[in-house]
Enzyme design. Structure first.
Site, mmCIF file in Angstrom:
data_model
loop_
_atom_site.group_PDB
_atom_site.id
_atom_site.type_symbol
_atom_site.label_atom_id
_atom_site.label_comp_id
_atom_site.label_asym_id
_atom_site.label_seq_id
_atom_site.Cartn_x
_atom_site.Cartn_y
_atom_site.Cartn_z
ATOM 1 N N CYS A 185 -11.048 -10.192 -13.919
ATOM 2 C CA CYS A 185 -10.623 -8.794 -13.973
ATOM 3 C C CYS A 185 -11.178 -8.115 -15.215
ATOM 4 O O CYS A 185 -11.216 -8.727 -16.281
ATOM 5 C CB CYS A 185 -9.099 -8.818 -14.014
ATOM 6 S SG CYS A 185 -8.355 -7.319 -14.555
ATOM 7 N N THR A 187 -10.155 -4.712 -15.738
ATOM 8 C CA THR A 187 -9.371 -3.472 -15.795
ATOM 9 C C THR A 187 -9.076 -3.045 -17.231
ATOM 10 O O THR A 187 -9.151 -1.872 -17.572
ATOM 11 C CB THR A 187 -8.054 -3.675 -15.015
ATOM 12 O OG1 THR A 187 -8.400 -3.833 -13.643
ATOM 13 C CG2 THR A 187 -7.120 -2.497 -15.157
HETATM 14 P P1 5GP Z 1 -6.439 -15.486 -12.392
HETATM 15 O O1 5GP Z 1 -5.513 -16.531 -11.910
HETATM 16 O O2 5GP Z 1 -7.828 -15.665 -11.909
HETATM 17 O O3 5GP Z 1 -6.372 -15.303 -13.881
HETATM 18 O O4 5GP Z 1 -5.902 -14.107 -11.797
HETATM 19 C C1 5GP Z 1 -5.776 -13.890 -10.422
HETATM 20 C C2 5GP Z 1 -5.378 -12.447 -10.180
HETATM 21 O O5 5GP Z 1 -6.354 -11.534 -10.706
HETATM 22 C C3 5GP Z 1 -5.284 -12.043 -8.727
HETATM 23 O O6 5GP Z 1 -4.146 -12.530 -8.088
HETATM 24 C C4 5GP Z 1 -5.321 -10.528 -8.816
HETATM 25 O O7 5GP Z 1 -4.070 -9.975 -9.115
HETATM 26 C C5 5GP Z 1 -6.222 -10.299 -10.019
HETATM 27 N N1 5GP Z 1 -7.572 -9.877 -9.595
HETATM 28 C C6 5GP Z 1 -8.395 -10.451 -8.710
HETATM 29 N N2 5GP Z 1 -9.563 -9.779 -8.600
HETATM 30 C C7 5GP Z 1 -9.476 -8.743 -9.440
HETATM 31 C C8 5GP Z 1 -10.338 -7.664 -9.772
HETATM 32 O O8 5GP Z 1 -11.469 -7.541 -9.302
HETATM 33 N N3 5GP Z 1 -9.861 -6.766 -10.682
HETATM 34 C C9 5GP Z 1 -8.614 -6.865 -11.222
HETATM 35 N N4 5GP Z 1 -8.202 -5.931 -12.061
HETATM 36 N N5 5GP Z 1 -7.787 -7.887 -10.952
HETATM 37 C C10 5GP Z 1 -8.207 -8.801 -10.069
#
Ligand code: 5GP
Length: 361
Positions: A185, A187
């Site tokens: 992400c 954001t």
């Molecule tokens: P991780 O476990 O990889 O740290 O986080 C997973 C979460 O990242 C997902 O469940 C979703 O909420 C968030 N996420 C997935 N793809 C994206 C993206 O392209 N942009 C953003 N802002 N969040 C994402």
């Protein structure tokens, strides 16, 4: 202009205090709990780890492995209806699989078809919108609860008490919490918006539990210890994408890189090489995802995700054993016999340094 001046915490900012415990062995702890929900009348016994609905990990293949441990999978929303129907009719998906939907009409139609035509198959739904603060999300929650009173409904993403409360009172059972902390992400970089995950869990769990709801901490898990911290802080479920992205069963291309090691080949006197394997992983709001799953990036949007290659981690069952072993050990350290009790038993230290990284490069 306003500023909240208290320190907001992330997983890396705390460690868990060990406590006197009457538990002698890790085998004495129960890492499943019986989930009872505010709206959904069904009870589910499980360990609240959920694979995120991201395209390479929220897959049928991964779901089959997760179910074996009573763990959950949120399937990504890009499967065609026929594939979903085939999967839910051939596998026992009642408890451990969530179907995802966004705000698009076609998502609604797909979910409506499954809920009406296959009423005894999969009734766990996740409304997933990066920003659940927009009014359409609440409207959809109300509509879903009215039309399908018995579904288990998870909704996200939120990071504050107000939205958590609002969505639960509107019909959600579980609020998916976390903005900007995901591994793929960007954001926070693009918009400056987000909230550290541990503080998010504290606030949202407290609010949700006060009105009979639950939360799912979403994003930011780097180590299995972070899962323990999330449960310890009050999360009922912990969702992960990146953690599973490198497992053999994840979808996506495998990339092989030849790396020079520090060892010298005695014959050639050259440095030996080895092959390192990576898997492709991408954020669902990335330009790559927009191109792959939609018709490219609309020009009013900026990419809020990225394309990564993550090191190969081996079979998923090994990762799950690591998680379950970590949870058992954590529960023994804090003296919690049941997963349900861990937040009552957990006290955190605020720390400046979490890990000794002297030999990491
Ligand atoms: P991780 O476990 O990889 O740290 O986080 C997973 C979460 O990242 C997902 O469940 C979703 O909420 C968030 N996420 C997935 N793809 C994206 C993206 O392209 N942009 C953003 N802002 N969040 C994402």
């Amino acid at each position: 202009m306003k500023i909240f001046d208290t320190t907001e915490l992330d997983f890396k900012d705390v460690l868990i205090k060990p406590k006197r415990s009457y538990i002698n062995s890790r085998s004495e702890v129960d890492i499943t709990r019986e989930y009872k929900f505010k709206w959904c009348p069904r009870k589910i016994s499980g360990t609240g780890v959920i694979v995120a609905n991201m395209a390479t990990v929220g897959t049928f293949e991964i779901a089959k492995h997760m179910m074996q441990h009573k763990m959950f999978t949120c399937l990504h929303k890009h499967y065609p209806l026929e594939d979903l129907i085939k999967f839910i009719t051939e596998n026992d998906c009642r408890d451990y699989v969530f179907l995802s939907m966004g705000l698009r009409d076609e998502d609604y139609k797909k979910i409506e078809t499954i809920l009406t035509q296959y009423p005894d198959k999969c009734r766990n739904i996740c409304i997933d919108v990066p920003n659940a603060y927009i009014p359409k999300v609440k409207e959809l929650v109300i509509k879903m609860r009215e039309k399908f009173p018995d579904i288990l409904l998870m909704v996200g993403n939120a990071v504050t008490a107000e939205l958590t409360e609002d969505l639960i009172l509107s019909g959600a059972d579980i609020i998916k919490c976390g903005i900007g902390g995901g591994s793929a992400c960007i954001t926070r970089r693009i918009t400056g918006v987000g909230r550290p995950q541990l503080s998010t869990i504290f606030e949202c769990a407290d609010t949700a539990h006060g009105i009979g709801g639950m939360i799912c901490s979403d994003g930011g898990v780097v180590y299995t210890g972070d899962i323990c911290k999330a449960f310890g802080a009050g999360a009922d479920f912990v969702m992960m994408g990146g953690f599973y992205a490198g497992c053999d069963e994840a979808e996506g291309e495998t990339i092989e890189k030849i790396i020079l090691t520090d060892e010298i080949d005695p014959d050639t006197k050259e440095r030996k090489s080895e092959i390192k394997k990576y898997k492709v992983f991408y954020g669902m709001s990335s330009e790559y995802a927009q191109n792959k799953h939609y018709n490219g990036m609309p020009n009013y949007r900026a990419s809020e995700g990225r394309l990564l290659k993550v090191p190969s981690k081996g079979p998923i069952d090994k990762l799950n054993q690591e998680i379950l072993g970590g949870l058992r050990s954590f529960m023994t350290y804090v003296g919690a016999r049941r997963l349900k009790d861990v937040s009552k038993c957990t006290t955190f230290y605020r720390v400046n340094t979490q890990l000794n990284t002297v030999f990491e490069n």
